[in-house]
Design a protein around this motif. Structure first.
Motif, short mmCIF file in Angstrom:
data_model
loop_
_atom_site.label_atom_id
_atom_site.label_comp_id
_atom_site.label_asym_id
_atom_site.label_seq_id
_atom_site.Cartn_x
_atom_site.Cartn_y
_atom_site.Cartn_z
N TRP A 64 0.81 -1.23 0.00
CA TRP A 64 0.00 0.00 0.00
C TRP A 64 0.84 1.27 0.00
O TRP A 64 0.81 2.07 -0.92
CB TRP A 64 -0.99 -0.04 1.17
CG TRP A 64 -1.86 1.20 1.25
CD1 TRP A 64 -1.91 2.08 2.28
CD2 TRP A 64 -2.78 1.68 0.27
NE1 TRP A 64 -2.81 3.08 2.01
CE2 TRP A 64 -3.37 2.86 0.77
CE3 TRP A 64 -3.17 1.23 -0.99
CZ2 TRP A 64 -4.31 3.62 0.07
CZ3 TRP A 64 -4.12 1.97 -1.69
CH2 TRP A 64 -4.68 3.15 -1.16
N ASP A 92 -4.80 -2.76 -1.85
CA ASP A 92 -5.86 -2.24 -2.73
C ASP A 92 -5.34 -1.98 -4.14
O ASP A 92 -4.17 -1.66 -4.33
CB ASP A 92 -6.33 -0.91 -2.10
CG ASP A 92 -7.67 -0.47 -2.64
OD1 ASP A 92 -8.20 -1.13 -3.54
OD2 ASP A 92 -8.18 0.55 -2.13
N TRP A 102 -5.58 -8.09 -0.40
CA TRP A 102 -6.49 -7.14 0.25
C TRP A 102 -7.91 -7.27 -0.34
O TRP A 102 -8.08 -7.42 -1.55
CB TRP A 102 -5.97 -5.73 0.01
CG TRP A 102 -6.75 -4.59 0.60
CD1 TRP A 102 -6.52 -4.00 1.81
CD2 TRP A 102 -7.83 -3.86 -0.01
NE1 TRP A 102 -7.40 -2.95 2.00
CE2 TRP A 102 -8.21 -2.84 0.90
CE3 TRP A 102 -8.51 -3.95 -1.22
CZ2 TRP A 102 -9.23 -1.93 0.64
CZ3 TRP A 102 -9.54 -3.05 -1.48
CH2 TRP A 102 -9.90 -2.05 -0.56
N ARG A 154 -15.70 7.85 1.79
CA ARG A 154 -14.60 7.41 0.91
C ARG A 154 -15.15 6.93 -0.45
O ARG A 154 -14.77 5.88 -0.95
CB ARG A 154 -13.76 6.32 1.56
CG ARG A 154 -12.33 6.31 1.05
CD ARG A 154 -11.58 5.06 1.41
NE ARG A 154 -10.19 5.15 0.96
CZ ARG A 154 -9.40 4.13 0.78
NH1 ARG A 154 -9.80 2.91 1.01
NH2 ARG A 154 -8.16 4.30 0.36
N ASP A 213 -10.59 -5.42 4.88
CA ASP A 213 -10.71 -4.01 5.25
C ASP A 213 -12.17 -3.58 5.33
O ASP A 213 -13.06 -4.24 4.79
CB ASP A 213 -9.96 -3.17 4.21
CG ASP A 213 -9.36 -1.91 4.79
OD1 ASP A 213 -9.82 -1.48 5.86
OD2 ASP A 213 -8.45 -1.33 4.16
N ASN A 268 -13.85 0.40 5.31
CA ASN A 268 -13.36 1.77 5.37
C ASN A 268 -14.38 2.88 5.48
O ASN A 268 -14.16 3.97 4.97
CB ASN A 268 -12.46 2.03 4.16
CG ASN A 268 -11.09 1.41 4.35
OD1 ASN A 268 -10.56 1.42 5.45
ND2 ASN A 268 -10.54 0.83 3.31
N CYS A 323 -8.95 -4.97 9.32
CA CYS A 323 -8.51 -3.59 9.26
C CYS A 323 -9.77 -2.78 9.06
O CYS A 323 -10.74 -3.26 8.46
CB CYS A 323 -7.57 -3.45 8.06
SG CYS A 323 -7.18 -1.77 7.59
N SER A 367 -9.83 1.14 8.14
CA SER A 367 -9.05 2.38 8.06
C SER A 367 -8.03 2.39 9.20
O SER A 367 -7.89 3.37 9.92
CB SER A 367 -9.94 3.61 8.19
OG SER A 367 -11.01 3.55 7.30
N TRP A 391 -4.78 -4.66 11.83
CA TRP A 391 -3.95 -3.52 11.46
C TRP A 391 -4.33 -2.37 12.40
O TRP A 391 -5.43 -1.85 12.36
CB TRP A 391 -4.20 -3.18 9.99
CG TRP A 391 -3.43 -2.01 9.45
CD1 TRP A 391 -3.94 -0.99 8.71
CD2 TRP A 391 -2.03 -1.77 9.56
NE1 TRP A 391 -2.94 -0.12 8.37
CE2 TRP A 391 -1.75 -0.57 8.88
CE3 TRP A 391 -0.96 -2.44 10.17
CZ2 TRP A 391 -0.48 -0.02 8.79
CZ3 TRP A 391 0.30 -1.90 10.10
CH2 TRP A 391 0.55 -0.71 9.41
N ASP A 413 -3.48 3.28 10.42
CA ASP A 413 -2.81 3.69 9.18
C ASP A 413 -1.59 4.56 9.52
O ASP A 413 -0.82 4.89 8.63
CB ASP A 413 -3.77 4.51 8.30
CG ASP A 413 -4.70 3.60 7.52
OD1 ASP A 413 -4.55 2.37 7.61
OD2 ASP A 413 -5.60 4.12 6.83
C1 GLA Z 1 -7.38 1.60 4.32
C2 GLA Z 1 -6.39 0.75 5.07
C3 GLA Z 1 -5.02 0.88 4.46
C4 GLA Z 1 -5.10 0.46 3.00
C5 GLA Z 1 -6.15 1.28 2.28
C6 GLA Z 1 -6.38 0.78 0.88
O1 GLA Z 1 -7.12 2.94 4.48
O2 GLA Z 1 -6.36 1.10 6.42
O3 GLA Z 1 -4.10 0.07 5.15
O4 GLA Z 1 -5.38 -0.90 2.91
O5 GLA Z 1 -7.40 1.24 2.95
O6 GLA Z 1 -7.36 1.49 0.22
#
Ligand code: GLA
Length: 774
Positions: free
Chosen positions: A334, A365, A409, A441, A476, A478, A522, A524, A541, A544
């Motif tokens: 990423w 991603d 991912w 987003r 993920d 988000n 994860c 975000s 995770w 970020d």
């Molecule tokens: C989120 C995750 C990041 C990454 C992005 C990809 O922000 O927390 O680690 O994977 O998405 O779009």
């Protein structure tokens, strides 16, 4: 481990007792939660109400010894004289809100009581026992089963409720907490773990006084605003001293924790699903289960409390197949490329990573549909052949040939309006007819309340996993929720919880179908760092934010409630993308190593000398991986606000991290201590050799060089790529007692000169020390 004697239930763990009794009037009176007691007389803990108080209501007319408002209870209700915050609010068959649940019977069972659709801590050993207490309403055929489970070896007790309606008429639950407990004293501080994106889990401590404090989430997930885990600590508690009670929830949705100090100084605590926008109708014969609440107690301060939670999560929450399993060192694409990559770039990065010793390459991603930025394609997991002409399989084979595992991912719970999925199934997205759906987003949430959507998600993931060798999935999520509506639920008060049940159903199916697939979740970063997710994914995770100075706060906050084996932590480039802070590579590693180590950077921008350093870091981490990931973890009381000291210990190895966030002019001479050593044994202790970039000294370097060159010029830049300065190391032998007492460190740089024995930490400097028994 669970007994019923003299009207009292005694639940024991290795070191703790949890005790309550059945009152003659049928309520359960909370008596004690603390260290194990030797005597069996619990009179000391009973409420001593003798004459009521002013406007207090007596539960039984003429007697003024049972005034519910003045008692420490295990659970309470509405409309019978307890005016404190209620754990339950139900619209009863007669349309009133009055309920009156009293004791009926109990059962003691081996193991845990499985749930139909929620993650429940796993038994995993013989010493796990459960107590089921049945309470029934005095007027209607409605029963509450209060379930208590003791996780004996971890010093954790879990609680939850199952409510069943056997009345002919429907009832509507508007609030139902997983547990409630009243403490007889209120001189506590409340500690919560708060923040937001890139500043998750910052510890906040506040003194409590009369009134109610709420820690909660209404975003649809457990959230980065307030973690569901809280700690109540006596005012004098610190790292290794004092009473503290930790409470957490095995749940990933909207949570709610209330702490109330009553007008008579009792402290009521409860947690469960957030009643915000919640309504759950129950017809005759239907039941509702709350998520599981888990709690522990320590009278030796926060370290012991955290260690109990760590042990508990590693043994009873983490999926069995990943318990005590070494977690691989990751390179994640990423921050290296964001969306801008192709097969050639990925393979070049992977090749560099494998040479450094990385074990798992994760493609983040951007690999599907036409996802070249975050405006489209979520929902369409067909590989982008322009970027990856060899397909996922081609890439995955290539990575495996290099000796690494391959990870991928997904963001399975989401859809972009600009996607094939949305074009063909706009009804799969969460939105309300007649309102423009609000994007987060650039995406919408998929309606996980809908069975068809859940099946679609499962099939899409399956399609990918069955056609490429994928060892690891980064799952993920988000965005926060808006426009909450699902045509699949009759009462929209069920939306939030049904969504989470839908999520758990998908995760259950995936983990059953692919038991060896390691899932890292994860949201975000740490927007869903909770025990519900850890039940399916052994690691999360954490943020970020990979700036190590920010990570010190984030990882230390998380460490109060979650083990290092659950905290995913990466080394990235400096200056940092979110703070523009320039930190040494050594500190980026030193912080990340107290978790699951990974790297997230384009290795093209790493100088030859830094590559050498990363190689050494990875070797070191591999040597001590079990200590870093599974060692007993300690936080130290720092000398000031600019220091953090952490230790991990496993067997005969003890690793200490000393972190300095800001340097002082002419700093004090320093001492460090270790914990958990055997006093009479001898230990060899050494600090890890780490070097510093020459550029760190800026123009000062010109005073040290025999020839005059521009300290900011191209020659100096070239030299810095190949040459670094060594930092002072320490290495000596001492007894366990001496190291516990405190060992003196070499002097820190004080501006008066530098030699190779001077420790240079400066701002953001750190050092790791390893002590081994010899
Ligand atoms: C989120 C995750 C990041 C990454 C992005 C990809 O922000 O927390 O680690 O994977 O998405 O779009």
């Amino acid at each position: 481990m669970i007994k019923f004697e003299k009207s009292s239930f005694v639940i024991s763990t290795k070191d703790l007792n949890y005790i309550f009794r059945v009152l003659p009037t049928g309520q359960l009176e909370h008596l004690y939660f603390g260290n194990k007691l030797v005597d069996q007389n619990y009179e000391a803990f009973q409420s001593k109400i003798t004459a009521g108080s002013g406007s207090t209501i007596d539960y039984v007319e003429g007697e003024n010894t049972v005034a519910l408002d003045l008692m420490t209870l295990e659970y309470s209700g509405i409309g019978k004289g307890d005016y404190r915050i209620s754990p339950i609010e139900i619209k009863m068959p007669d349309g009133t809100f009055v309920n009156d649940f009293v004791y009926d019977s109990y059962q003691i069972l081996d193991g845990v009581i499985e749930s139909k659709d929620l993650p429940i801590s796993r038994a995993n050993d013989q010493k796990v026992k459960s107590l089921v207490i049945k309470l029934i309403d005095r007027k209607f055929k409605i029963e509450l089963k209060m379930i208590y489970t003791t996780f004996f070896n971890s010093n954790v007790i879990a609680r939850r409720i199952i409510i069943s309606n056997n009345d002919d008429k429907e009832i509507v639950i508007r609030k139902i907490m997983s547990m409630m407990i009243d403490f007889p004293e209120s001189d506590y501080d409340l500690i919560t773990f708060d923040g937001g994106w890139i500043k998750e889990s910052h510890k906040t401590k506040r003194p409590l006084s009369i009134g109610t404090y709420i820690n909660d989430s209404v975003t649809g997930n457990s959230s980065n605003r307030h973690n569901p885990g809280i700690i109540l600590a006596k005012k004098d508690a610190h790292k290794d001293y004092g009473v503290c009670v930790g409470i957490n929830l095995v749940y990933s949705g909207n949570h709610y924790e209330a702490v109330q100090i009553s007008n008579h100084g009792l402290m009521r605590v409860m947690n469960g699903i957030n009643p915000h926008c919640f309504e759950w109708p129950l017809k005759k014969g239907e039941s509702f289960e709350t998520p599981e609440s888990v709690m522990s107690y320590s009278n030796q301060g926060f370290n012991t409390l955290s260690q109990s939670f760590h042990e508990f999560i590693n043994t009873h929450v983490t999926p069995r197949q990943f318990q005590n399993v070494s977690r691989p060192i990751v390179l994640n694409s990423w921050e290296a490329f964001f969306f801008d990559f192709n097969q050639r770039k990925l393979e070049a990065l992977a090749k560099k990573a494998s040479k450094l010793g990385v074990e798992l390459f994760v493609l983040d991603d951007g690999w599907f549909g036409s996802r070249n930025d975050d405006h489209q394609s979520l929902g369409d997991y067909d590989v982008n052949k322009k970027k990856l002409p060899g397909g996922l399989n081609g890439l995955s084979d290539h990575i495996h040939k290099m000796g690494m595992k391959f990870g991928l991912w997904f963001e399975p719970e989401m859809v972009n309006p600009k996607s094939k999925l949305y074009e063909s199934h706009p009804e799969y997205a969460v939105k309300i007819e007649g309102r423009t759906p609000t994007l987060g987003r650039n995406q919408l949430v998929l309606d996980l309340c809908n069975q068809e959507v859940r099946e679609y998600i499962f099939e899409q993931i399956k399609e990918v996993l069955d056609h490429a060798r994928v060892d690891f999935v980064k799952w993920d999520m988000n965005r926060h929720m808006t426009d909450m509506y699902s045509s699949s639920v009759g009462n929209q008060g069920m939306f939030f919880h049904r969504y989470i049940l839908g999520l758990y159903e998908i995760l259950n199916k995936i983990t059953k179908e692919y038991p060896n697939l390691m899932i890292e979740t994860c949201s975000s970063g740490g927007n869903r760092f909770d025990l519900g997710m850890l039940y399916y994914s052994p690691q999360i995770w954490a943020s970020d934010n990979t700036d190590p100075i920010e990570r010190l706060k984030i990882q230390e906050g998380l460490s109060y409630l979650y083990p290092q084996s659950s905290i995913s932590a990466h080394v990235s480039l400096a200056p940092h993308a979110q703070t523009l802070r320039k930190t040494p590579l050594s500190t980026r590693f030193n912080v990340a190593s107290f978790g699951i180590l990974g790297y997230e950077l384009d290795l093209k921008y790493i100088s030859p000398i830094e590559k050498k350093e990363i190689k050494k870091q990875i070797e070191l981490y591999k040597t001590y991986r079990d200590v870093f990931q599974y060692g007993t973890y300690y936080r130290f009381n720092p000398k000031d606000e600019h220091q953090k000291v952490w230790q991990v210990s496993l067997g005969n190895t003890h690793i200490l991290g000393n972190f300095q966030t800001l340097s002082d002019a002419s700093p004090n001479l320093e001492t460090l201590k270790l914990k958990n050593l055997e006093s009479d044994e001898t230990y060899e202790i050494e600090s890890i050799g780490q070097s510093m970039s020459i550029s760190r000294f800026g123009h000062l370097i010109s005073h040290a060089l025999p020839i005059k060159i521009n300290p900011y010029g191209s020659i100096m830049r070239l030299i810095s790529k190949y040459k670094q300065l060594d930092n002072a190391t320490e290495s000596f032998v001492a007894s366990g007692e001496a190291l516990k007492h405190g060992f003196r460190l070499k002097q820190q740089f004080m501006g008066t000169g530098y030699n190779d024995q001077t420790r240079i930490l400066g701002d953001y400097g750190s050092q790791i020390y390893i002590a081994k028994k010899i």
